[in-house]
Structures are given as structure tokens and as C-alpha cells.
Design a protein around this motif. Structure first.
Motif, short mmCIF file in Angstrom:
data_model
loop_
_atom_site.label_atom_id
_atom_site.label_comp_id
_atom_site.label_asym_id
_atom_site.label_seq_id
_atom_site.Cartn_x
_atom_site.Cartn_y
_atom_site.Cartn_z
N ARG A 84 9.16 -19.71 -17.19
CA ARG A 84 9.66 -19.80 -18.70
C ARG A 84 9.71 -18.72 -19.45
N GLU A 85 8.98 -17.68 -19.04
CA GLU A 85 8.73 -16.40 -19.95
C GLU A 85 9.26 -15.07 -19.01
N ILE A 86 9.88 -14.19 -19.26
CA ILE A 86 10.28 -12.89 -18.83
C ILE A 86 9.79 -12.07 -19.79
N VAL A 87 8.74 -11.00 -19.41
CA VAL A 87 8.56 -10.01 -20.44
C VAL A 87 8.77 -8.69 -19.92
N ILE B 225 14.69 -10.62 -12.55
CA ILE B 225 15.11 -11.99 -11.71
C ILE B 225 15.87 -11.70 -10.56
N GLY B 226 16.66 -10.70 -10.52
CA GLY B 226 17.51 -10.26 -9.43
C GLY B 226 16.43 -9.73 -8.07
N LEU C 64 3.59 -13.12 -12.50
CA LEU C 64 3.90 -12.82 -11.11
C LEU C 64 4.81 -11.48 -11.84
N GLY C 65 4.38 -10.24 -11.27
CA GLY C 65 5.12 -8.90 -11.65
C GLY C 65 6.24 -8.59 -10.74
N VAL C 66 7.04 -7.78 -11.01
CA VAL C 66 8.28 -7.44 -10.32
C VAL C 66 8.43 -6.02 -10.36
N ALA C 67 8.90 -5.17 -9.31
CA ALA C 67 8.98 -3.65 -9.48
C ALA C 67 10.07 -3.51 -8.21
N PHE D 125 7.50 -8.68 -15.86
CA PHE D 125 6.55 -9.91 -15.08
C PHE D 125 7.18 -11.15 -15.85
N VAL D 126 6.75 -12.16 -14.99
CA VAL D 126 7.43 -13.59 -15.45
C VAL D 126 6.02 -14.42 -15.70
N GLY D 127 6.29 -15.36 -16.56
CA GLY D 127 5.15 -16.36 -16.81
C GLY D 127 5.87 -17.61 -16.10
N ILE D 128 5.01 -18.04 -15.28
CA ILE D 128 5.50 -19.66 -14.48
C ILE D 128 4.64 -20.45 -15.20
N ILE D 129 5.12 -21.74 -15.57
CA ILE D 129 4.15 -22.91 -15.91
C ILE D 129 4.33 -23.74 -14.90
N ASP D 130 2.73 -24.20 -14.81
CA ASP D 130 2.59 -25.48 -13.82
C ASP D 130 1.69 -26.44 -14.39
N PRO D 131 2.08 -27.24 -15.45
CA PRO D 131 1.22 -27.91 -16.07
C PRO D 131 0.23 -28.78 -15.43
#
Length: 943
Positions: free
Chosen positions: A361-364, A400-401, A523-526, A552-558
Motif C-alpha cells: 500500500r505504501e512506497i516511501v 518496485i523493479g 520491507l526495505g529495497v536496495a 521501503f514499502v509498507g505491506i498491510i496484512d489486516p
């Protein structure tokens, strides 16, 4: 007969030739795999990939084993003695006693045989439910199938946690390590390599092969199957499996011990009764001696519930099938005993306490953030930009890539629905990529040429991607943001890389905490350029350094709505829930608060793995005793948490899905593997497999486990108390009959024997099977979740149950003595003797006692359904119990009223008043137990 399943691939030793040649001779394209049609043809040709079971024991042998019991030997001896006596007395008429006893022995054997077969069928069905699965490449697609369906030439796709389904020659291997202890005894995992060997070597040194029955400890790879079924290395030693004998469960041992003690006690009582009858009545003929002996033998046989083990196994099997229908598959029948006693549930968060509908849901990034709408794996949604437009999108494309390149999941549109294959978190990147325009252009530039698989210790995954147009390679890494950030030296800002300052690190860490507090999994990406690397030179985690932080991204899992109610139900039952997750501690604490894991604390503390490492032994014990939320922990921490809880006398269940969870699951009292996301290694280590990966299913299984355990107690209490009633009836009748003046009208001065041998055996036949088995499937009566878990050392038959068993037995014996007194001349009461036809007083009295004992046992079954709840509550909820009652009553009427059966069982017809007395005797037993339960309920209220 199936053709040898190893000849299809190659006549040469596959370890000595290149992998490509092995695939060529197997007639399979490593990039596509076998076609479905070819796989089906090979399965038909070579047979299923299964180890051949030992020779099945024929039915006639299993039937004969039903007679291999000391109590049956006694009855067979009684038949022989009866026949000898009959012959010695002139062989007049038909040897009724011998025939009746023989028929009862055969009927008991048939019932035992049927029950044993049903239990074995249930176990076989459970084995099918827990069958191992493998991933293979068929028609160019990854397919998950039962390992029994693997055929020679299949392309196995191996990843961490997989159980290797067949012997296979490696085609590719990336950081692949395989645990081969089951074959070689070597405790350390073996690092695999695809290169051909130069000479034949021992099994443990064949580095380019993987073998059926081993487990992937780390890494990924692909292999072409060279042997299946009995043509595997495991097949060569399969005979060892037939020599393995399972240990008996604590419940089985307890019941065996009780049966022995009860058997010795009853033998003593039987000897006393036989001696008393012989002394008082005298032995005037061979027939008298035989009658006394038959009565003693029958009493001993009836008092010991020899059918209890068979009923226990069948009830457990039925209970386990019921659990399987509710998505909780028990791999072992007797684990149900432990399941009902669980006091702590250690659960992972993702997919168990949450929905496992991972949605990115979120990409920071450095220049701002992007928010994506949409839920689940449907790749539709809006992209909302927060920040400096072009720079943010360039950064987002890189995040994302890289996340898609460092990815092993699959997203497919099947049957009108989007489905994933692989890790749900990785699949979230695939869905996001389809929502953001332009990312696909970046992905098309790269070929993935190397991989450093995810490792739960370092919490990272990396791939090496090569760009042929630019002639350059890049490392793409994703993983835990705090871990990954430490390995970064620069940050992506627009199209450039800037130095990562301490101030900027602190800002990023703050953003991670902020997003985690909203309940997101981060989750971080580099990435970095990789001029120093190439696919031929090898690629592993040593390359994860000097990275450029992309974002980094925010992944929601309610949270699952049903999990909240389940946790509350568990707390009510005295079961503590402990959440253990690899997520950020702030995320873990937020989810725990939302779910109510820590009652009365809106801001629960989440202890991290680093904090645990800093504790001494006393600190560990105190932390485990008080803390219920753990984050960023390793598999070693999970194992130590389980061990510490067990040291505190807790019965612990532990959930897991990854290969590194296997030790903790093995150590836990009930290891629970995820059925959807769990690895094959985890499933093998567990006692239970969750079909839906849902925490509420665990709690429901614990409830059902308690119900099953209660039902076992019910029919044990019923059987023992009913059999005690038979012993008490005969013992009191013989010992006290003469004291109160009862006498046999046809034999003045002789004491009365209330039951004949054949009558005792009949009662044992009809009341020890149907009603007991029906009670084993009784629905919940007492609220099993309204009480604390049973104690660590609690026995199924405790002092309280023994007092109930003895009490009911004595009541039955006393009531029958009263009935005897009512029905015979003399004694203390009298009143019914005149209703019997002349010369039939004794036969009618004995038949009334016989029938009364049957009804007492039926009413005792109703009593035994609940420990404290009234028998009139839930009275008609068990249709099987009432059907069994109907069968017993019909049988008893026939035995009492049909002339041929009267001769066989020594009965006489009863008038309505005697039938009413027999039924009334049962009501006395019901009333006695109702008073006992009333007292217990009153005591509980006062407490």
C-alpha cells in the motif's frame, strides 16, 4: 509390474555426466519440463513414486489376533471344560453353555476386528491428507503435486524447506544446502554443486545429486529426476521402515496399567466368590464344579474392559477425522491427548493471526511516497503521489523493479481469479508492479543470473541481474529495513545516488517506525552496481554490501476478525497466546494490541531478538513468563522460548512455516505447520497441519481436543463403573445373600448366585461396545473452554473418577441385592415372589436382576456424558447413543422372552411389574448420579 523407474533416464551414472546430457537422455527440456500427457504416460509406465509397503497382513490373520488375549484364553478354556463336563455326564442334549460362550467369544472378536479395521482406515485416510508435496515444472509452469505423482524426467524445483521428493541430478544450484542425515547420518547440511564428478564416490560425496527423503536447508535449485519409488536410495533401505515400532502414548500406558491392576483385583474377587459358593453350596457333581468355574471366569472377563484399547483407537481416529474436517490435520492419533491440554499457543503473526492477503500500500523514498489502492492480489488500483512527481516515480520504479527481480513468486490469472504461487510478501510486489506504469520497462532490461536466497538469520534476499544492452550487472536486495539499512552507504535520490548521512539514516528509521505503528509490515529495497561480480564466478550473500538505499514499502496484512474472538476464547480457557514474528517490534506490538493478545495493555511491549540475546538465564525465564509479544527473533530464539515455557510446566503448541522453524516445532508438545505457506520440512516435523493457516482453527482444534479427551473419560468411566456393577452384583449376592436369608427354592440351604456365566458375558457384549463407542463421539456437554487446561501430571482416571466408579458400582450391586430380596422367598423384604409361576421364582428373580443390570448400565451411560452437568441437559443430542440403546433393549427383550434364547441364557419371561422394577433400578442409578452432580455444582459455586 511397473518397470524400473530409474532406467528411463540414463543407463550411465548420472553423477559422472553433465546435467544437460542427463536431461537430454531423459527426453525433457529443463526450461519447460514434461508435458502433462507425457507425465501421465510415465506414471502409468513406472508406477507411483512410493516406497512399497510391507506385505499386508491377511484378514484371517488379523481376525485370529482378536483371540490372542489372556481373557479370551480363559473363555476358551471354559468352553473346553464345559464340553468335557457335558461329555462326562452322558452328552445328553445340547451343550448350551459351551455354545453360548463360543458365540459370544466370536461376536466379541468380530466387533474388535471391525473396530480395528475402521481405525486403520481412518489412519490411512489421515496419511493421505498429510502426504508430502513437491513443486515440479510441467508445460513451462510450476505445479504443486503430491510427491507420489513425480515421474522419471520431471524437473524438480527446490527451495528452502522443501522435502526432496525423488532422487534427482542437479541442473542448477544457488547456495543450495541439503540436510541428508536421514540417509548418511551426517548432521551438517551438504553444500551442493552441479558439476559432473570425475569418479564414482560414496553417497555422502555425490554433491550433484539430491535424494528422496532429504530436506533443503537453504538455497534454491532445479534437478531432473533420475529415480522414483523403490529405485531411490531411500527405497534401497525401505526394509528398515518395517522394523520401526511406535512408542505407546501416555494414555495407552495408563490404560494398560489400569487393566492389569483391575484384572488382578478381579481375579482375586472371582476366586473369593468361587470359593464362597463352593463352601456354602458344596460341589456335588462335575456339573456343579463347572458352573462355579464358568461363573468365576465370566466374572473376571466381564469386569476387565478388554475392548477398551480398540474403542479408544477408533474414537481417537473418528475425532481426528472430525478435526481434519475443520482444517486441523493431526498426523498422530494420540497427539489429540496433548492437544486438549495445551496451555500456551505460540503463534506466528502473518497468515495465522492476520489474513495473509499481503497488499503493498505504501512506497516511501527519498523524495516522497506513493500510495496504492486495492486489496489482495487483484492487480487493480489507483496510484496516489505524495511528493516531487518525476523524482518520486523514478525512485518508485527502482524500488518496485528491484523487489520484483529479487522475487520467486508467481502471479497468475486462473479461472477468473488471480492466484499466487510462492511467498505472499513477494507476490505483493508482483501485484504492485502491474498497478504502476513503466516498471515493466525496467524489468525487461534485466536477465536474472544469480541468487542469494532469503535466509531467516540475515533476513535478506538478493539477486544478480545482468543488462545485456548496457553490458552491466546489478545486485538487487530486499529484506528487513533496519538490517538492510546498515548495509547501505548511499541513497537513491531521483536518478542519482547520494551519500547516506547519519541524519538521513535517523530520518529513514523514524519513517519506518511511523509506518510500523500504523500496522504495516515494512520491507526495505536496495541495489548496487556489480562490476566485481559475474554469474560464472558465483554469487552469494557476501555481495550484500556498499548498497544504495532505494526506499521501503509498507505491506498491510489486516488482522483476522475471527482471531480476536479466538484469542478471547483461549484466554477464557486459561490458554495464553504468545505472538512471535520476524516483523518490526512496533508492528508486532500494534497487531498484538489490536488482537487483544495482552489484555488490559494498549501498548504492549515487544521484545526483540537482540534484547533476548542480552539476557542471562534468569532474565530469560522472567521474560518468557511475562512477555507475550516477540519481534525480529531467529529460529534459535523460538526454540529457546519453547524450551523455557516447558521448563515452567506449560504444554506448548508452536506454529511455523519455514525450514528453520522445524526444531522449535519438534521440541514443542504440539508442533503446528502451516498447510498453505508451510514448507514440507515443517510439515514433517509437526504433529498438526493447519489447512487454512488460521489461528482460530488452532483454538477450535484445542476445543475439539478437549471434547475428545472428555469423551474418552466418559466411556472409560462408563465401562469401568458398569463392570464394577457386575462384580458388585455377583459378590454381594454370594456373600450377603445367605446372611439376609435368601435361598434357592429348588436347593434349600444353598446360597443364591445372582447371575449366570452366560448372562454376565451377554451384558459385557451388548453394553461394552455400542454405547461406549457412541459416547466416544458425544458432542460437547460441559463447557470445555470454561476451565483451565488440565495439569501437567493429571491422570485421566484420578481419585475423583475412581470414587465415582466405585460408588456407582456399589449402588448397582446394592440395588440388585434389593431386587433379589424382593423377588425371592425369605430375606428381609419380599413382595414379588408370588408373581412368579410355581417353581420359577429363582429364574424370574435372576432374570429381573439380569435385566435390571442392563438398564442400570444404559442409564449409567446417560450419567457418564457429563461430569457436573445434569443428565437431562443435552439429553437427545447424541443420536448414536440412543440408537445403541434401542439395539441393546431389543436384544435384551429377545433374550428374556424368546424360548430358544431363554434356554441358552437361563432366563424366564417377565411380567410388566418385573420389567418396571428393572427399569426403575436404572432410574435409581440415574437419581444417585444426579444428586452427586448437584453437590458438585453447589461446591463449585461456593468455591
Amino acid at each position: 509390474m511397473a518397470e524400473s523407474a530409474s532406467l528411463a533416464v540414463t543407463q550411465a551414472d548420472p553423477t559422472l555426466i553433465p546435467a544437460e546430457q542427463v536431461a537430454l537422455e531423459a527426453q525433457v527440456d529443463p526450461e519447460i519440463g514434461l508435458t502433462a500427457a507425457e507425465a501421465a504416460a510415465r506414471l502409468e509406465r513406472y508406477g507411483p513414486n512410493q516406497l512399497t509397503a510391507g506385505a499386508t497382513e491377511p484378514a484371517w490373520k488379523r481376525m485370529l489376533k482378536q483371540f490372542a488375549d489372556p481373557l479370551v484364553y480363559l473363555l476358551l478354556a471354559a468352553i473346553a471344560i464345559s464340553l468335557i463336563a457335558w461329555a462326562a455326564e452322558g452328552a445328553a442334549g445340547v451343550p448350551v453353555d459351551a455354545i453360548v460362550i463360543a458365540l459370544i467369544v466370536i461376536a466379541n472378536a468380530v466387533i474388535g476386528f471391525v473396530q480395528e479395521n475402521k481405525a486403520e482406515d481412518a489412519v490411512a485416510a489421515l496419511a493421505d491428507m498429510t502426504a508430502a508435496h513437491s513443486t515440479v515444472l510441467r508445460d513451462g509452469k510450476l505445479v504443486d503435486l503430491e510427491s507420489a505423482g513425480i515421474v522419471p524426467g520431471d524437473i524438480l524445483v527446490l527451495s528452502e524447506g522443501d522435502a526432496v521428493g525423488a532422487d534427482a541430478r542437479l541442473l542448477t544450484a544457488s547456495s543450495l544446502r541439503v540436510q541428508e542425515a536421514s540417509l548418511t547420518g551426517e548432521s551438517e547440511a551438504v553444500t551442493k554443486d552441479v558439476a559432473a564428478l570425475t569418479s564414482q564416490v560414496q553417497l555422502g560425496d555425490r554433491l550433484n545429486m539430491v535424494y528422496k527423503g532429504t530436506a533443503v536447508a537453504r538455497g534454491v535449485g532445479r534437478a531432473v529426476v533420475t529415480g522414483t519409488g523403490m529405485d531411490t536410495e531411500m527405497g534401497h533401505i525401505a526394509t528398515l521402515l518395517d522394523q520401526t515400532k511406535g512408542d505407546k502414548s501416555p494414555l495407552e500406558l495408563e490404560i494398560a496399567k489400569i487393566s492389569k491392576v483391575l484384572g488382578l483385583l478381579v481375579i482375586v474377587i472371582a476366586v473369593v466368590v468361587m470359593a464362597a459358593v463352593a463352601l456354602i453350596n458344596g460341589v456335588r457333581s462335575v456339573g456343579d464344579a463347572v458352573d462355579i468355574l464358568l461363573m468365576g471366569v465370566s466374572l473376571a472377563v466381564a469386569a476387565v474392559p478388554e475392548g477398551l484399547p480398540a474403542i479408544l483407537s477408533l474414537v481417537l481416529a473418528i475425532g481426528v477425522r472430525m478435526l481434519a474436517g475443520r482444517n486441523a490435520v493431526m498426523k498422530d492419533l494420540h497427539s489429540v491427548e496433548t492437544l486438549g491440554a495445551v496451555s500456551v499457543i505460540c503463534s506466528d503473526k502473518t497468515g495465522t493471526l492476520t489474513k495473509n492477503e499481503m497488499t503493498l500500500r505504501e512506497i516511501v523514498t527519498a523524495s516522497g511516497r506513493v500510495r496504492l489502492s486495492g486489496i489482495g492480489y487483484e492487480p487493480t488500483g489507483e496510484v496516489r503521489l505524495v511528493g516531487r512527481g518525476e523524482e518520486v516515480m523514478a525512485e518508485v520504479h527502482r524500488v518496485i523493479g528491484a523487489g520484483v527481480l529479487a522475487n520467486n513468486a508467481q502471479l497468475e490469472h486462473v479461472g477468473g481469479q488471480w492466484q499466487i504461487q510462492g511467498d505472499p510478501t513477494e507476490a505483493a510486489f508482483l501485484v504492485a508492479e502491474r498497478k504502476i506504469e513503466g516498471v515493466g520497462d525496467l524489468l525487461a532490461q534485466y536477465q536474472r543470473v544469480g541468487e542469494a536466497p532469503f535466509d531467516s538469520e540475515r533476513k535478506l534476499m538478493s539477486v544478480l541481474g545482468h543488462n545485456p544492452e548496457l553490458g552491466m550487472s546489478h545486485v538487487f536486495t530486499k529484506g528487513a529495513p533496519d538490517v538492510l539499512l546498515e548495509r547501505c552507504v548511499e541513497e537513491q535520490v531521483g536518478g542519482e545516488a547520494h551519500a547516506l548521512t547519519d541524519q538521513r539514516r535517523a530520518e529513514i528509521s523514524g519513517q519506518i517506525v511511523d509506518l510500523s505503528e500504523e500496522g504495516y509490515r515494512t520491507l526495505g529495497v536496495a541495489w548496487r552496481e556489480a562490476e566485481d561480480l559475474d554469474a560464472e564466478g558465483g554469487f552469494d550473500e557476501e555481495s550484500e554490501h556498499d548498497l544504495v538505499w532505494a526506499g521501503f514499502v509498507g505491506i498491510i496484512d489486516p488482522p483476522r476478525e475471527e482471531a480476536t474472538a479466538a484469542i478471547k476464547d483461549a484466554h477464557r480457557a486459561g490458554i495464553r497466546t504468545v505472538m512471535i514474528t520476524g516483523d518490526h517490534p512496533v508492528t508486532a506490538a500494534k497487531i498484538a494490541s489490536d488482537l487483544g493478545i495482552v489484555e488490559g495493555d494498549d501498548h504492549p511491549r515487544a521484545v526483540t531478538g537482540r534484547e533476548l540475546d542480552a539476557l542471562d538465564d534468569e532474565g530469560w525465564r522472567e521474560t518468557v513468563r511475562t512477555v507475550s509479544v516477540y519481534a525480529r527473533v531467529s529460529p534459535e530464539h523460538k526454540l529457546r522460548i519453547v524450551d523455557a515455557l516447558q521448563e515452567q510446566r506449560q504444554i506448548v503448541s508452536m506454529t511455523g512455516d519455514g525450514v528453520n522453524d522445524a526444531p522449535a516445532l519438534k521440541s514443542a508438545d504440539i508442533g503446528i505447520a502451516m498447510g498453505i505457506t508451510g514448507t514440507e520440512v515443517t510439515k514433517e516435523a509437526a504433529e498438526m497441519i493447519l489447512g487454512d493457516d488460521n489461528y482460530s482453527t488452532i483454538v477450535a482444534a484445542v476445543r475439539q481436543g478437549r471434547v475428545i479427551y472428555d469423551n474418552i473419560k466418559k466411556f472409560i468411566r462408563y465401562l469401568l463403573s458398569s463392570n464394577m456393577g457386575e462384580v458388585a452384583t455377583v459378590f454381594l449376592g454370594v456373600v450377603l445373600g445367605g446372611v439376609i436369608g435368601l435361598a434357592d427354592p429348588g436347593n434349600p440351604g444353598a446360597t443364591v448366585v445372582p447371575l449366570l456365566a452366560t448372562q454376565i458375558l451377554w451384558i459385557n457384549l451388548v453394553t461394552d461396545s455400542g454405547p461406549a463407542l457412541a459416547m466416544g463421539v458425544d458432542p460437547e456437554i460441559d463447557d470445555v473452554m470454561a476451565r483451565k487446561p488440565r495439569g501437567f501430571n493429571d491422570r485421566i482416571i484420578d481419585s475423583h473418577m475412581w470414587s465415582r466408579i466405585i460408588g456407582i458400582g456399589l449402588v448397582m450391586g446394592i440395588v440388585n441385592l434389593v431386587i433379589y430380596d424382593l423377588s425371592l422367598p425369605g430375606g428381609l423384604i419380599g413382595g414379588l415372589e408370588h408373581l412368579a409361576p410355581a417353581g420359577q421364582e429363582f429364574a424370574v428373580a435372576r432374570t429381573t436382576v439380569f435385566t435390571a443390570l442392563v438398564f442400570m448400565q444404559l442409564f449409567n451411560a446417560i450419567n457418564s456424558r457429563a461430569d457436573v452437568t445434569s443428565a437431562f441437559s443435552h439429553l437427545f443430542t447424541n443420536k448414536w447413543l440412543w440408537l445403541s440403546f434401542a439395539g441393546v433393549i431389543v436384544g435384551q427383550v429377545l433374550v428374556v422372552e424368546v424360548p430358544a434364547l431363554q434356554q441358552a441364557f437361563g432366563t424366564a419371561s417377565l411380567d410388566l411389574l418385573h420389567w418396571a422394577v428393572a427399569v426403575g433400578a436404572g432410574l435409581v442409578v440415574l437419581g444417585y448420579e444426579e444428586v452427586v452432580k448437584l453437590v458438585r455444582r453447589a461446591s463449585a459455586r461456593r468455591a
